[in-house]
Design an enzyme around this catalytic site. Structure first.
Site, PDB file in Angstrom:
ATOM      1  N   ASN A 105      -3.855   5.728  -2.517  1.00  0.00           N
ATOM      2  CA  ASN A 105      -3.738   5.949  -0.942  1.00  0.00           C
ATOM      3  C   ASN A 105      -2.829   7.303  -0.798  1.00  0.00           C
ATOM      4  OD1 ASN A 105      -4.673   3.659  -0.317  1.00  0.00           O
ATOM      5  ND2 ASN A 105      -2.616   2.324  -0.262  1.00  0.00           N
ATOM      6  N   GLU A 115      -3.552  -0.442  -9.732  1.00  0.00           N
ATOM      7  CA  GLU A 115      -2.456   0.557 -10.053  1.00  0.00           C
ATOM      8  C   GLU A 115      -1.337  -0.501 -10.394  1.00  0.00           C
ATOM      9  OE1 GLU A 115      -3.478   4.326  -7.025  1.00  0.00           O
ATOM     10  OE2 GLU A 115      -2.549   2.385  -6.243  1.00  0.00           O
ATOM     11  N   HIS A 146      -1.173  -3.111  -7.247  1.00  0.00           N
ATOM     12  CA  HIS A 146      -1.737  -2.596  -6.262  1.00  0.00           C
ATOM     13  C   HIS A 146      -3.178  -2.749  -6.160  1.00  0.00           C
ATOM     14  CE1 HIS A 146      -2.873   0.557  -3.083  1.00  0.00           C
ATOM     15  NE2 HIS A 146      -2.716  -0.521  -2.426  1.00  0.00           N
ATOM     16  N   SER A 178       0.981  -1.153  -0.056  1.00  0.00           N
ATOM     17  CA  SER A 178      -0.138   0.045  -0.011  1.00  0.00           C
ATOM     18  C   SER A 178       0.925   1.196  -0.158  1.00  0.00           C
ATOM     19  CB  SER A 178      -0.693   0.085   1.318  1.00  0.00           C
ATOM     20  OG  SER A 178      -1.804  -1.001   1.324  1.00  0.00           O
TER      21      SER A 178
HETATM   22  N1  CAA Z   1     -17.038 -10.368  -2.713  1.00  0.00           N
HETATM   23  C1  CAA Z   1     -17.893 -10.481  -3.438  1.00  0.00           C
HETATM   24  N2  CAA Z   1     -18.926  -9.583  -3.651  1.00  0.00           N
HETATM   25  C2  CAA Z   1     -18.804  -8.552  -2.944  1.00  0.00           C
HETATM   26  C3  CAA Z   1     -18.019  -8.644  -1.644  1.00  0.00           C
HETATM   27  C4  CAA Z   1     -17.040  -9.368  -1.493  1.00  0.00           C
HETATM   28  N3  CAA Z   1     -16.181  -9.551  -0.528  1.00  0.00           N
HETATM   29  N4  CAA Z   1     -18.387  -7.404  -0.921  1.00  0.00           N
HETATM   30  C5  CAA Z   1     -19.476  -6.776  -1.563  1.00  0.00           C
HETATM   31  N5  CAA Z   1     -19.569  -7.580  -2.667  1.00  0.00           N
HETATM   32  C6  CAA Z   1     -20.794  -7.105  -3.671  1.00  0.00           C
HETATM   33  C7  CAA Z   1     -22.188  -7.711  -3.148  1.00  0.00           C
HETATM   34  O1  CAA Z   1     -22.606  -8.877  -3.778  1.00  0.00           O
HETATM   35  C8  CAA Z   1     -23.194  -6.633  -3.882  1.00  0.00           C
HETATM   36  O2  CAA Z   1     -23.371  -6.717  -5.259  1.00  0.00           O
HETATM   37  P1  CAA Z   1     -24.896  -6.396  -5.704  1.00  0.00           P
HETATM   38  O3  CAA Z   1     -25.194  -4.999  -5.095  1.00  0.00           O
HETATM   39  O4  CAA Z   1     -24.626  -6.372  -7.322  1.00  0.00           O
HETATM   40  O5  CAA Z   1     -25.821  -7.372  -5.198  1.00  0.00           O
HETATM   41  C9  CAA Z   1     -22.245  -5.244  -3.685  1.00  0.00           C
HETATM   42  O6  CAA Z   1     -20.829  -5.790  -3.853  1.00  0.00           O
HETATM   43  C10 CAA Z   1     -22.552  -4.311  -2.937  1.00  0.00           C
HETATM   44  O7  CAA Z   1     -22.270  -5.167  -1.541  1.00  0.00           O
HETATM   45  P2  CAA Z   1     -23.114  -4.657  -0.188  1.00  0.00           P
HETATM   46  O8  CAA Z   1     -24.608  -4.470  -0.592  1.00  0.00           O
HETATM   47  O9  CAA Z   1     -22.849  -6.108   0.714  1.00  0.00           O
HETATM   48  O10 CAA Z   1     -22.637  -3.781   0.527  1.00  0.00           O
HETATM   49  P3  CAA Z   1     -22.214  -2.234   0.179  1.00  0.00           P
HETATM   50  O11 CAA Z   1     -23.170  -1.677  -0.878  1.00  0.00           O
HETATM   51  O12 CAA Z   1     -22.101  -1.482   1.254  1.00  0.00           O
HETATM   52  O13 CAA Z   1     -21.047  -2.253  -0.683  1.00  0.00           O
HETATM   53  C11 CAA Z   1     -18.361  -2.281  -0.448  1.00  0.00           C
HETATM   54  C12 CAA Z   1     -19.608  -2.805   0.002  1.00  0.00           C
HETATM   55  C13 CAA Z   1     -18.439  -2.500  -2.004  1.00  0.00           C
HETATM   56  C14 CAA Z   1     -17.276  -2.695   0.413  1.00  0.00           C
HETATM   57  C15 CAA Z   1     -18.815  -0.490  -0.451  1.00  0.00           C
HETATM   58  O14 CAA Z   1     -18.949  -0.384   0.940  1.00  0.00           O
HETATM   59  C16 CAA Z   1     -17.511   0.158  -0.896  1.00  0.00           C
HETATM   60  O15 CAA Z   1     -17.145   0.456  -2.109  1.00  0.00           O
HETATM   61  N6  CAA Z   1     -16.893   0.616   0.242  1.00  0.00           N
HETATM   62  C17 CAA Z   1     -15.483   1.310  -0.074  1.00  0.00           C
HETATM   63  C18 CAA Z   1     -14.347   0.262  -0.439  1.00  0.00           C
HETATM   64  C19 CAA Z   1     -13.189   1.093  -0.427  1.00  0.00           C
HETATM   65  O16 CAA Z   1     -12.897   2.274  -0.387  1.00  0.00           O
HETATM   66  N7  CAA Z   1     -12.021   0.425  -0.943  1.00  0.00           N
HETATM   67  C20 CAA Z   1     -10.676   0.912  -1.036  1.00  0.00           C
HETATM   68  C21 CAA Z   1      -9.962   0.773   0.505  1.00  0.00           C
HETATM   69  S1  CAA Z   1      -8.403   1.350   0.375  1.00  0.00           S
HETATM   70  C22 CAA Z   1      -7.520  -0.021  -0.366  1.00  0.00           C
HETATM   71  O17 CAA Z   1      -7.896  -1.133  -0.841  1.00  0.00           O
HETATM   72  C23 CAA Z   1      -6.030   0.160  -0.754  1.00  0.00           C
HETATM   73  C24 CAA Z   1      -4.983   0.204   0.270  1.00  0.00           C
HETATM   74  O18 CAA Z   1      -3.860   0.005   0.123  1.00  0.00           O
HETATM   75  C25 CAA Z   1      -5.380   0.293   1.720  1.00  0.00           C
HETATM   76  P1  NAD Z   2      -3.491  -9.148   6.664  1.00  0.00           P
HETATM   77  O1  NAD Z   2      -3.075  -8.839   7.653  1.00  0.00           O
HETATM   78  O2  NAD Z   2      -4.952  -9.567   6.200  1.00  0.00           O
HETATM   79  O3  NAD Z   2      -2.874 -10.424   5.647  1.00  0.00           O
HETATM   80  C1  NAD Z   2      -1.521 -10.692   5.592  1.00  0.00           C
HETATM   81  C2  NAD Z   2      -1.118 -11.956   5.614  1.00  0.00           C
HETATM   82  O4  NAD Z   2       0.430 -12.299   5.216  1.00  0.00           O
HETATM   83  C3  NAD Z   2      -1.299 -12.851   6.859  1.00  0.00           C
HETATM   84  O5  NAD Z   2      -2.150 -13.949   6.653  1.00  0.00           O
HETATM   85  C4  NAD Z   2       0.133 -13.418   7.269  1.00  0.00           C
HETATM   86  O6  NAD Z   2      -0.037 -14.545   8.057  1.00  0.00           O
HETATM   87  C5  NAD Z   2       0.744 -13.358   5.952  1.00  0.00           C
HETATM   88  N1  NAD Z   2       2.536 -13.269   6.049  1.00  0.00           N
HETATM   89  C6  NAD Z   2       2.904 -12.522   6.758  1.00  0.00           C
HETATM   90  N2  NAD Z   2       4.123 -12.600   6.543  1.00  0.00           N
HETATM   91  C7  NAD Z   2       4.196 -13.708   5.588  1.00  0.00           C
HETATM   92  C8  NAD Z   2       5.396 -14.266   4.881  1.00  0.00           C
HETATM   93  N3  NAD Z   2       6.802 -13.916   5.204  1.00  0.00           N
HETATM   94  N4  NAD Z   2       5.087 -15.285   3.945  1.00  0.00           N
HETATM   95  C9  NAD Z   2       3.680 -15.671   3.947  1.00  0.00           C
HETATM   96  N5  NAD Z   2       2.750 -15.096   4.499  1.00  0.00           N
HETATM   97  C10 NAD Z   2       3.122 -14.119   5.384  1.00  0.00           C
HETATM   98  O7  NAD Z   2      -2.773  -7.876   5.543  1.00  0.00           O
HETATM   99  P2  NAD Z   2      -3.672  -7.410   3.989  1.00  0.00           P
HETATM  100  O8  NAD Z   2      -4.787  -6.331   4.576  1.00  0.00           O
HETATM  101  O9  NAD Z   2      -4.009  -8.581   3.081  1.00  0.00           O
HETATM  102  O10 NAD Z   2      -2.486  -6.631   3.290  1.00  0.00           O
HETATM  103  C11 NAD Z   2      -1.255  -7.367   2.682  1.00  0.00           C
HETATM  104  C12 NAD Z   2      -0.640  -6.432   2.177  1.00  0.00           C
HETATM  105  O11 NAD Z   2      -1.487  -5.703   0.944  1.00  0.00           O
HETATM  106  C13 NAD Z   2       0.169  -5.280   2.734  1.00  0.00           C
HETATM  107  O12 NAD Z   2       1.287  -4.819   1.955  1.00  0.00           O
HETATM  108  C14 NAD Z   2      -0.915  -4.186   2.489  1.00  0.00           C
HETATM  109  O13 NAD Z   2      -0.276  -2.826   2.650  1.00  0.00           O
HETATM  110  C15 NAD Z   2      -1.628  -4.391   1.269  1.00  0.00           C
HETATM  111  N6  NAD Z   2      -2.896  -3.759   0.975  1.00  0.00           N
HETATM  112  C16 NAD Z   2      -3.665  -3.606   2.101  1.00  0.00           C
HETATM  113  C17 NAD Z   2      -5.202  -3.196   1.506  1.00  0.00           C
HETATM  114  C18 NAD Z   2      -6.211  -3.387   2.700  1.00  0.00           C
HETATM  115  O14 NAD Z   2      -7.211  -2.779   2.506  1.00  0.00           O
HETATM  116  N7  NAD Z   2      -6.218  -3.970   3.718  1.00  0.00           N
HETATM  117  C19 NAD Z   2      -5.230  -2.912   0.515  1.00  0.00           C
HETATM  118  C20 NAD Z   2      -4.512  -2.806  -0.731  1.00  0.00           C
HETATM  119  C21 NAD Z   2      -3.028  -3.346  -0.247  1.00  0.00           C
END
Ligand code: CAA
Ligand code: NAD
Length: 312
Positions: free
Chosen positions: A215, A177, A165, A144
């Site tokens: 991010n 990404e 990503h 991330s």
């Molecule tokens: N697997 C499969 N399908 C899923 C699912 C999953 N885990 N979660 C949700 N869905 C599907 C559902 O089947 C549903 O489909 P239909 O509407 O066509 O029936 C649809 O997605 C919507 O789901 P819900 O009705 O259960 O819930 P919702 O409308 O609240 O949506 C959500 C859930 C898609 C997660 C929505 O809340 C959302 O988009 N949230 C924001 C998510 C976001 O911003 N993600 C990015 C995070 S940052 C990141 O990932 C990067 C990083 O590095 C940290």
């Molecule tokens: P998580 O904590 O859900 O899962 C991480 C997994 O990695 C765990 O099951 C752990 O047992 C395993 N692990 C740790 N060290 C290991 C190793 N040496 N070999 C094999 N397995 C090992 O974490 P996550 O949320 O899936 O995030 C994983 C990666 O993806 C991170 O780099 C995170 O920044 C990135 N990411 C996270 C998100 C998010 O929304 N959580 C979104 C995009 C990218």
């Protein structure tokens, strides 16, 4: 015109060759992201090995994939129950699991790493895999926030290294990404983009800058919301309601922080702060650090800013 069409044909056939080259994919880490990436790869016809050091994490991931793929199939084959069953069965047959990363990459075309957000742990893993993976295998990190070039340092294949990503939940979020470092070859970059498209994702090209595109904008926003709470400006519930109803976001910032994982959110800002301590956008949060120390990691642990069903 003729020249353009020859160029286009060459580009297309090159992409097609590269995309068809990625058939065997190894996903390392079977947490939130690894499980989602493995699921989508299997659904889209790739042979997948999903690996974790923790056997219990693999089992949990299999359950999560089972439930998620049901939702995908139900949506994809609304009227056709038997087609939905076949889709699920075939995808699950393409997915195998392992707890041995080194053994799982010996026939991989692509390795996508999705383990804990820690540079040293990622480098150690890639350094080991570099010794055993075939020459042609492309390595990618789903990090991330870490610099792809710092992770790639551990290998002798920087030309076959990049960032892929994905976004959580992977079966739903349409973006991928694709991150290139200066050494990433054009063929590797094109192969990663083609694979992303084969996974059904829209790709954007990113430079290896902190947080890439999404991010870099999203994480400072989440932490600014948390600082509002710390200052006592508003409650978490009200901030979430405000951003959903006032800005049209699908989740409020506290729901989203819990969804991403508070440990991952903390790793991200603390990592950035190390590289740029004066940047106010990269400030950490005492509340988040406290919750992480207590094991309140968000949805995945059953509690973060909110309390969830413990079986999630
Ligand atoms: N697997 C499969 N399908 C899923 C699912 C999953 N885990 N979660 C949700 N869905 C599907 C559902 O089947 C549903 O489909 P239909 O509407 O066509 O029936 C649809 O997605 C919507 O789901 P819900 O009705 O259960 O819930 P919702 O409308 O609240 O949506 C959500 C859930 C898609 C997660 C929505 O809340 C959302 O988009 N949230 C924001 C998510 C976001 O911003 N993600 C990015 C995070 S940052 C990141 O990932 C990067 C990083 O590095 C940290
Ligand atoms: P998580 O904590 O859900 O899962 C991480 C997994 O990695 C765990 O099951 C752990 O047992 C395993 N692990 C740790 N060290 C290991 C190793 N040496 N070999 C094999 N397995 C090992 O974490 P996550 O949320 O899936 O995030 C994983 C990666 O993806 C991170 O780099 C995170 O920044 C990135 N990411 C996270 C998100 C998010 O929304 N959580 C979104 C995009 C990218």
């Amino acid at each position: 015109m003729a020249f353009a069409s020859v160029v286009l044909k060459r580009t297309l056939s090159h992409s097609a060759v590269m995309s068809s080259a990625i058939k065997q994919v190894t996903i390392i880490g079977s947490g939130l992201m690894g499980a989602g990436i493995a699921q989508v790869a299997a659904q889209t016809g790739h042979n997948v090995t999903m690996v974790d050091i923790d056997g219990a994490a693999v089992e949990k991931a299999q359950k999560r994939i089972g439930a998620s793929i049901q939702r995908v199939a139900k949506k994809k084959f609304k009227e056709d129950e038997s087609a939905a069953e076949t889709f699920i069965k075939e995808a699950m047959e393409r997915l195998t699991t392992s707890t041995n990363a080194a053994e799982s990459v010996t026939s991989a075309d692509l390795v996508v790493e999705a383990i804990v957000e820690n540079l040293d742990v990622k480098k150690k893993l890639f350094g080991e895999l570099d010794k055993v993976a075939p020459e042609h295998t492309i390595f990618a990190s789903n990090t991330s926030s870490l610099a792809i070039s710092s992770i790639a340092e551990a290998t002798n294949r920087k030309d076959r290294f990049g960032g892929l990503h994905f976004f959580n939940p992977v079966p739903v979020m349409k973006l991928l990404e694709v991150v290139r470092i200066p050494e990433t070859s054009q063929a590797t970059y094109e192969a990663m983009c083609a694979w992303g498209k084969a996974m059904g994702k829209a790709t954007v090209e990113c430079k290896d800058t902190p947080g890439f595109i999404v991010n870099r904008l999203l994480v400072p926003y989440l932490f600014e919301a948390i600082r509002m709470l710390e200052r006592g400006d508003a409650s978490a519930r009200d901030i979430d309601t405000a951003m959903k109803l006032g800005a049209g976001y699908p989740m409020g910032p506290f729901e989203l922080a819990d969804y991403v994982g508070l440990d991952t959110a903390s790793f991200i800002v603390n990592g950035w702060a190390k590289g740029d301590p004066e940047n106010p956008l990269f400030g950490s949060s005492p509340i988040v650090e406290q919750k992480v120390a207590e094991g309140k990691l968000g949805v995945k642990s059953g509690e973060g800013f909110y309390v969830y069903n413990k079986s999630k």
